[in-house]
Design a protein around this motif. Structure first.
Motif, PDB file in Angstrom:
ATOM      1  N   UNK A 167       0.853  -1.185   0.000  1.00 55.10           N
ATOM      2  CA  UNK A 167       0.000   0.000   0.000  1.00 55.10           C
ATOM      3  C   UNK A 167       0.893   1.242   0.000  1.00 55.10           C
ATOM      4  N   UNK A 168       0.312   2.384  -0.229  1.00 58.01           N
ATOM      5  CA  UNK A 168       1.039   3.610   0.040  1.00 58.01           C
ATOM      6  C   UNK A 168       1.112   3.796   1.552  1.00 58.01           C
ATOM      7  N   UNK A 169       2.015   4.654   1.985  1.00 56.00           N
ATOM      8  CA  UNK A 169       2.125   4.917   3.417  1.00 56.00           C
ATOM      9  C   UNK A 169       0.838   5.556   3.932  1.00 56.00           C
ATOM     10  N   UNK A 170       0.247   6.443   3.148  1.00 57.64           N
ATOM     11  CA  UNK A 170      -1.013   7.070   3.552  1.00 57.64           C
ATOM     12  C   UNK A 170      -2.127   6.042   3.648  1.00 57.64           C
ATOM     13  N   UNK A 171      -2.199   5.121   2.683  1.00 59.08           N
ATOM     14  CA  UNK A 171      -3.236   4.089   2.709  1.00 59.08           C
ATOM     15  C   UNK A 171      -3.106   3.219   3.951  1.00 59.08           C
ATOM     16  N   UNK A 172      -1.883   2.956   4.362  1.00 63.23           N
ATOM     17  CA  UNK A 172      -1.658   2.147   5.569  1.00 63.23           C
ATOM     18  C   UNK A 172      -2.290   2.821   6.781  1.00 63.23           C
ATOM     19  N   UNK A 173      -2.009   4.112   6.963  1.00 61.08           N
ATOM     20  CA  UNK A 173      -2.570   4.811   8.128  1.00 61.08           C
ATOM     21  C   UNK A 173      -4.076   5.015   7.988  1.00 61.08           C
ATOM     22  N   UNK A 174      -4.555   5.219   6.775  1.00 60.30           N
ATOM     23  CA  UNK A 174      -6.006   5.321   6.563  1.00 60.30           C
ATOM     24  C   UNK A 174      -6.699   4.029   6.987  1.00 60.30           C
ATOM     25  N   UNK A 175      -6.076   2.905   6.650  1.00 59.47           N
ATOM     26  CA  UNK A 175      -6.658   1.602   6.998  1.00 59.47           C
ATOM     27  C   UNK A 175      -6.686   1.411   8.517  1.00 59.47           C
ATOM     28  N   UNK A 176      -5.583   1.738   9.183  1.00 56.15           N
ATOM     29  CA  UNK A 176      -5.527   1.585  10.644  1.00 56.15           C
ATOM     30  C   UNK A 176      -6.592   2.455  11.305  1.00 56.15           C
ATOM     31  N   UNK A 177      -6.705   3.687  10.860  1.00 53.53           N
ATOM     32  CA  UNK A 177      -7.712   4.596  11.428  1.00 53.53           C
ATOM     33  C   UNK A 177      -9.114   4.050  11.221  1.00 53.53           C
ATOM     34  N   UNK A 178      -9.403   3.581  10.014  1.00 52.77           N
ATOM     35  CA  UNK A 178     -10.723   3.027   9.712  1.00 52.77           C
ATOM     36  C   UNK A 178     -11.032   1.804  10.560  1.00 52.77           C
ATOM     37  N   UNK A 179     -10.058   0.901  10.702  1.00 56.31           N
ATOM     38  CA  UNK A 179     -10.256  -0.300  11.505  1.00 56.31           C
ATOM     39  C   UNK A 179     -10.472   0.043  12.977  1.00 56.31           C
ATOM     40  N   UNK A 180      -9.744   1.042  13.472  1.00 56.17           N
ATOM     41  CA  UNK A 180      -9.929   1.461  14.868  1.00 56.17           C
ATOM     42  C   UNK A 180     -11.343   1.980  15.102  1.00 56.17           C
ATOM     43  N   UNK A 181     -11.856   2.724  14.140  1.00 54.88           N
ATOM     44  CA  UNK A 181     -13.211   3.249  14.284  1.00 54.88           C
ATOM     45  C   UNK A 181     -14.240   2.124  14.275  1.00 54.88           C
ATOM     46  N   UNK A 182     -14.071   1.170  13.374  1.00 51.26           N
ATOM     47  CA  UNK A 182     -15.004   0.044  13.322  1.00 51.26           C
ATOM     48  C   UNK A 182     -14.932  -0.774  14.603  1.00 51.26           C
ATOM     49  N   UNK A 183     -13.708  -1.046  15.068  1.00 46.07           N
ATOM     50  CA  UNK A 183     -13.540  -1.843  16.285  1.00 46.07           C
ATOM     51  C   UNK A 183     -14.124  -1.124  17.490  1.00 46.07           C
ATOM     52  N   UNK A 184     -13.919   0.189  17.560  1.00 44.95           N
ATOM     53  CA  UNK A 184     -14.426   0.962  18.698  1.00 44.95           C
ATOM     54  C   UNK A 184     -15.933   0.825  18.835  1.00 44.95           C
ATOM     55  N   UNK A 185     -16.634   0.839  17.718  1.00 40.28           N
ATOM     56  CA  UNK A 185     -18.093   0.759  17.757  1.00 40.28           C
ATOM     57  C   UNK A 185     -18.589  -0.604  18.222  1.00 40.28           C
ATOM     58  N   UNK A 186     -17.712  -1.599  18.244  1.00 38.39           N
ATOM     59  CA  UNK A 186     -18.096  -2.943  18.671  1.00 38.39           C
ATOM     60  C   UNK A 186     -17.745  -3.222  20.128  1.00 38.39           C
ATOM     61  N   UNK A 187     -16.965  -2.322  20.738  1.00 39.33           N
ATOM     62  CA  UNK A 187     -16.391  -2.627  22.042  1.00 39.33           C
ATOM     63  C   UNK A 187     -16.960  -1.766  23.157  1.00 39.33           C
ATOM     64  N   UNK A 188     -16.800  -2.268  24.364  1.00 41.36           N
ATOM     65  CA  UNK A 188     -17.322  -1.619  25.562  1.00 41.36           C
ATOM     66  C   UNK A 188     -16.546  -0.348  25.878  1.00 41.36           C
ATOM     67  N   UNK A 189     -17.217   0.575  26.558  1.00 43.95           N
ATOM     68  CA  UNK A 189     -16.561   1.779  27.055  1.00 43.95           C
ATOM     69  C   UNK A 189     -16.154   1.624  28.513  1.00 43.95           C
ATOM     70  N   UNK A 190     -16.294   0.407  29.032  1.00 42.34           N
ATOM     71  CA  UNK A 190     -15.885   0.124  30.404  1.00 42.34           C
ATOM     72  C   UNK A 190     -14.442  -0.344  30.434  1.00 42.34           C
ATOM     73  N   UNK A 191     -13.779  -0.162  31.587  1.00 47.10           N
ATOM     74  CA  UNK A 191     -12.420  -0.657  31.755  1.00 47.10           C
ATOM     75  C   UNK A 191     -12.454  -2.160  32.003  1.00 47.10           C
TER      76      UNK A 191
END
Length: 621
Positions: A167-191
């Motif tokens: 990938x391009x370097x930008x595409x790599x970070x875009x992918x990580x950011x996108x995956x983090x957002x998707x994962x966040x919506x699936x996970x608890x906000x509790x510790x």
């Protein structure tokens, strides 16, 4: 029909999530089909736990020897090292990527896992995969992104269908950011127990760090400054036009953690240096009641410990053989500014005023010099006169004696005494020469040393966690992104963020903010936490700090040796002085620190290219 098999025998080395979490209750050791694994809820959970154990990447407690590659610490040996190993922390683990994709596929199809748990497992697996891609990208730049595909090899197939270009370097970070957002919506906000599993806030922290890394590279890896640090296809090199977007993303994610998360900076009501220092140590190292640690690589005793404490306790308080390996460098120590620093000194490195060997400054106690500094210093580093675990840490290089009207340094072997039973050189040193397991600089690392009884023994080991994310990083990321977006040195919002961290430390607030002060705050807040190299890399600053020039102070590896004044009849008898020592002139580290552009990115191995000719090499290889 082909069957996919999963080996779940690695659980014994997987990450602990605390005895209360119940996350590692099962330790299967059988080769199972995918249907068998994901048809059992306990086995699915064990596979996920194994993944956490496989992403201890970058500098970490079980890899303490590599801390000597930077300006934070050295060991007691003699070395010709000058440059960071560009491939040292380079992961390229597509076996794990495939395993994670297989896990995602299996869990989605599983009927043994309830929907709520299934959602959590999918979110965690996506986060782990995003973390792995981030760790690959920060060393290599763009890498092949496989998505959710589970590739299966058949001897009769067209092998080119398995070969994915970088990938391009930008595409790599875009992918990580996108995956983090998707994962966040699936996970608890509790510790969770010991902050060992990903949750919503962990995802937000990685989103912010990834976005800030991309923004920094877009800003500071320029064609003017680093003309050869880019590839034609963009595998290395992010367009400057993307910087503002990435800074905005980083700021939004960091603000979410600060304003909405369940974490708070740890504070103390006592305003003494020792209390503030202990508070900072606990903010990093204390598991029970910790309010600011967001994600860790946790350990547990018995069975899952490491040897950091055993190998790095001072010799005088060692609990087993092999102690006294690392010495903290003066380079880091003097970065902790005076508590009452002037406005010009705030957020800068201020050398100690110790005089010269011919005209030294005298101190009543060895700690006097350091108690006037940012309390984070003594929360991170053991200085002469410190205590650890209730035991005094004696550091004395020698005596300063009066001969023919001049001050003269007198040293001897470790744990030596003069005819009047005055200590000459302490058991701990500091000392040069060929001694093993002895301090070299006059300073030890305190951060991550474990006070738990027997944590420094080979038999038990330490269960000290390895912190990945703390709340203070969210504040500094928000400060940095805010300032980069405004470039206003009086930006009130950026100042508010960075001063929140400084207030907790117990030092004066900044009245102006710039890039140098932001870099400095990261240096002292996260000393020995594995941030130093990655921050200097994304800012493209390591080559400016570690020049390889023996006449440049930031390139030298320095110590500050304490001497006890032994001069009966002199007004300064019994006091202490300090003498700066250069590890190069002591023949310990024979070359100054040096970073070149070629060290900023790891190499693409020829073996990888043989398997996948679509890969292109990185600059300088």
């Amino acid at each position: 029909m082909k069957k996919n098999y999963i080996c779940v025998a690695l659980i014994a080395t997987a990450m602990s999530f605390g005895s209360c979490s119940g996350f590692l209750d099962t330790t299967p050791d059988t080769l199972l089909t995918q249907d068998q694994t994901y048809g059992d809820a306990t086995l699915s959970r064990s596979v996920l736990a194994n993944f956490y154990g496989r992403i201890t990447l970058g500098q970490h407690l079980a890899d303490w020897g590599t801390w000597t590659m930077m300006d934070e610490a050295i060991d007691y040996g003699n070395h010709d090292d000058e440059s960071i190993d560009r491939n040292k922390w380079r992961p390229y683990d597509y076996t794990l990527i495939r395993d994670l994709n297989q896990f995602l596929q299996g869990v989605k199809e599983s009927t043994a896992v309830d929907e709520a748990t299934k959602k959590t497992y999918i979110g965690e697996a996506k986060y782990i995969r995003a973390w792995l891609y981030f760790c690959m990208g920060r060393t290599l730049g763009g890498v092949p992104i496989m998505g959710d595909e589970v590739y299966t090899y058949d001897p009769n197939m067209d092998i080119t269908t398995l070969q994915v270009p970088r990938s391009t370097e930008a595409e790599l970070y875009d992918y990580v950011i996108s995956e983090c957002r998707e994962a966040a919506d699936m996970l608890s906000k509790s510790t969770n127990t010991n902050s060992a599993r990903a949750n919503y806030w962990v995802c937000k922290m990685l989103e912010a760090r990834a976005a800030l890394t991309a923004a920094s590279l877009a800003t500071y890896n320029t064609a003017q400054e680093h003309p050869l640090l880019r590839t034609e296809g963009g595998e290395i090199g992010i367009p400057a036009s993307r910087a503002q977007e990435y800074y905005q993303t980083a700021l939004a994610a960091a603000k979410d953690v600060i304003e909405n998360g369940p974490y708070t900076l740890m504070t103390t009501r006592e305003n003494t240096v020792s209390a503030l220092a202990d508070n900072f140590y606990k903010a990093v190292c204390q598991k029970d009641g910790n309010t600011e640690v967001i994600w860790t690589r946790d350990y547990i005793s018995p069975g899952q410990t490491h040897n950091f404490t055993q190998c790095n306790l001072p010799k005088s308080i060692e609990q087993d053989t092999g102690s006294d390996n690392l010495s903290a460098l003066l380079n880091t120590v003097e970065a902790f500014e005076p508590i009452n620093a002037s406005e010009e000194q705030r957020g800068t490195t201020v050398p100690f005023e110790v005089g010269t060997p011919d005209n030294p400054v005298f101190f009543d106690q060895p700690t006097d010099l350091f108690e006037q500094r940012d309390p984070r210093l003594m929360g991170s580093i053991l200085v002469p006169g410190s205590t650890f675990g209730g035991q005094a840490i004696e550091l004395q290089a020698g005596q300063l004696v009066r001969e023919n009207g001049s001050w003269v340094e007198k040293t001897s072997s470790r744990n030596s005494y003069d005819d009047n039973h005055n200590l000459i050189t302490a058991n701990n040193g500091p000392f040069a020469g060929n001694e093993r397991e002895i301090n070299r600089t006059g300073f030890y690392i305190r951060k991550y040393l474990d006070e738990t009884p027997a944590a420094g023994t080979i038999g038990r080991g330490s269960a000290m966690w390895n912190v990945y994310f703390r709340l203070s990083e969210a504040y500094l990321m928000a400060a940095e992104a805010t300032w980069e977006l405004s470039r206003n040195d009086k930006d009130a919002t950026a100042l508010a963020y960075i001063n929140k961290v400084r207030e907790r430390a117990g030092i004066q607030p900044l009245t102006t903010i710039d890039h140098a002060r932001i870099m400095h705050e990261y240096q002292v807040e996260f000393a020995f936490e594995g941030h130093r190299w990655w921050n200097l890399k994304r800012w493209m600053q390591a080559d400016k700090i570690w020049t390889g020039d023996p006449n440049v102070r930031t390139s030298q590896r320095l110590g500050l040796w304490p001497f006890k004044v032994v001069a009966p009849g002199d007004a300064n008898n019994g006091k202490w002085v300090f003498v700066e020592k250069n590890m190069q002139t002591l023949d310990l580290y024979r070359r100054p620190l040096k970073c070149l552009d070629e060290h900023y990115y790891s190499t693409i191995d020829n073996g990888w290219i043989n398997n996948n000719p679509k890969l292109v090499k990185n600059p300088y290889q």
